[in-house]
Motif scaffolding. Sequence first.
Motif, short mmCIF file in Angstrom:
data_model
loop_
_atom_site.label_atom_id
_atom_site.label_comp_id
_atom_site.label_asym_id
_atom_site.label_seq_id
_atom_site.Cartn_x
_atom_site.Cartn_y
_atom_site.Cartn_z
N VAL A 101 0.83 -1.21 0.00
CA VAL A 101 0.00 0.00 0.00
C VAL A 101 0.86 1.25 0.00
N CYS A 106 0.32 4.00 -2.97
CA CYS A 106 -0.01 5.40 -2.70
C CYS A 106 1.06 6.35 -3.22
N GLY A 150 -0.51 7.91 -6.61
CA GLY A 150 -1.39 8.83 -5.90
C GLY A 150 -1.46 10.21 -6.54
N ARG A 210 1.07 13.14 -2.87
CA ARG A 210 1.17 11.74 -2.45
C ARG A 210 2.41 11.45 -1.61
N THR A 268 1.95 9.96 2.01
CA THR A 268 2.40 8.59 2.21
C THR A 268 3.42 8.53 3.35
N ALA A 302 -4.77 10.46 3.18
CA ALA A 302 -4.39 9.22 2.49
C ALA A 302 -5.49 8.76 1.53
N SER A 343 -4.65 8.78 -2.51
CA SER A 343 -4.42 7.45 -3.07
C SER A 343 -5.23 7.26 -4.35
N THR A 362 -6.97 1.81 -4.67
CA THR A 362 -6.25 1.59 -3.42
C THR A 362 -7.05 2.13 -2.24
N THR A 363 -7.72 3.26 -2.44
CA THR A 363 -8.58 3.81 -1.40
C THR A 363 -9.67 2.81 -1.02
#
Length: 491
Positions: free
Chosen positions: A139, A143, A147, A151, A155, A227, A231, A235-236
Amino acid sequence: MIAVLLILIPLLTGLAAFFFRNEKAARSWALFSSVLTLAVSILGLTVLKQAKYLSHQCEWMQGLGSSFSVGLDGMGQILCLLTAVSYPIIFLSTWHSNYKKANNFFALMLLAQAGLMGVFLAMDALLFYFFWELALIPVYFLCSQWGGERRIQVTFKFFIYTFVGSVLMLIGILFVYTHTADHSFAIGSFYKANLPLGSQHWLFWLFFVAFAIKMPIFPLHTWQPDAYEQSPTATTMVLSGIMVKMGVLGLLRWLLPVLPIASYSYGDTVSRLAIIGMIYASIIAIRQDDIKRLIAYSSIAHIGLMCLTIFSENKIGFQGVMVQMFNHGVNIIGLWIMVELIERQFGTRKMSELGGLAQKAPAMVIFFVIISLANIALPLTNAFVGEFLMFTGVFTSTVTKYNILFTVLAGLCIILAAVYTLNMIRKIFFGEANTLTATATDLRLNEKIALGAIVALIIWMGVYPKPMLDLTNEISDSILKITDVQHLLKK
């Protein structure tokens, strides 16, 4: 067999995905892997549901007293099913999203799935910690590489929070290990560890902070909105729909049973933090213009209710939390899919720049309204079942004298959730179309299939929750038996 396959399939297919060079092939491979994992998960709930198929144990680090011990209890089955159901929906709904180095993206997504499955299946503390880190590492890269504009700093903040939490948890695991009778990391040995009462109190905060960061619980939530916003949406969905359940599972499987007296002692303190976070997040959500941030704060409020219910420590509350972990994951992923579709088509997530979409995209508004109303626990939707059980658990709690006050304050958040949810629907879909939304197009076939699956789960769980309740019955009884503080104090 089933437990091992749920980890191996995404792990091996994820490693293989790194060697794909064609984006379409990598995407198709990831979807195939996720469907195969879902099939295995369903087999474990139906045809191969006997105990001998659901667990596996073999030597791993024998010298340290740690084994590769994995198993599917009721809570593990629910969370593994959530993970298995979510991934095909995520890949299908984002089929038309483009990623640079797509093979790496899909490989990391599958490796994250393998780590998540391991966390939900681990019956050994050291193995649990290993998979906890394995789930987080992909992850970080997802991100930071795919992202938004901020990001890198976001991150880094996410990394610092989770790294500190992981270190604290590792310290706690090692301390409990030294107090087990057989110097073993097995979950049964941890439950029977001979821990001094004084040690339980500071150990509680080591474990709780680690799990609270992941959920997240106020005041350890500040990494989450940024985040989620920065992201990539796929991924979110994993972060919000599945990964936060790592913390909830940590409380139920590891914190309360291992440290029952400390959990009882600090239950009201944690409950106050949870309620503060619920009200705070709900009020902040009302003020949001960015849809992603609104949903992020909404998620904090929903997870806060789960935390409050866990420390109410009764069976009906435990069952409600386990059912709601599945329901929240389904609903929040549905909302993120809608955000992805809107942002991809209009290039904005600001509600003030949208409006009138109901005239141009009727299918989109139907799906969005159903999922949004499920998210605020409308009767006959899935979240109503979970929240009804959780509120009942809080109200009937015997471990706190503030049960009625906690119930009233938590209930206030339902009203606030209705405010920001209905306001979001109004701003996005109703009113007059503007220059940005005048040329809106409706959902594609793959998007309708993904959202249709989510709506089907919402209605099924809202109308017939019995299968899920049956899965949670035995595990809730076992947790309650271990955490029976009155019995422990008599001993």
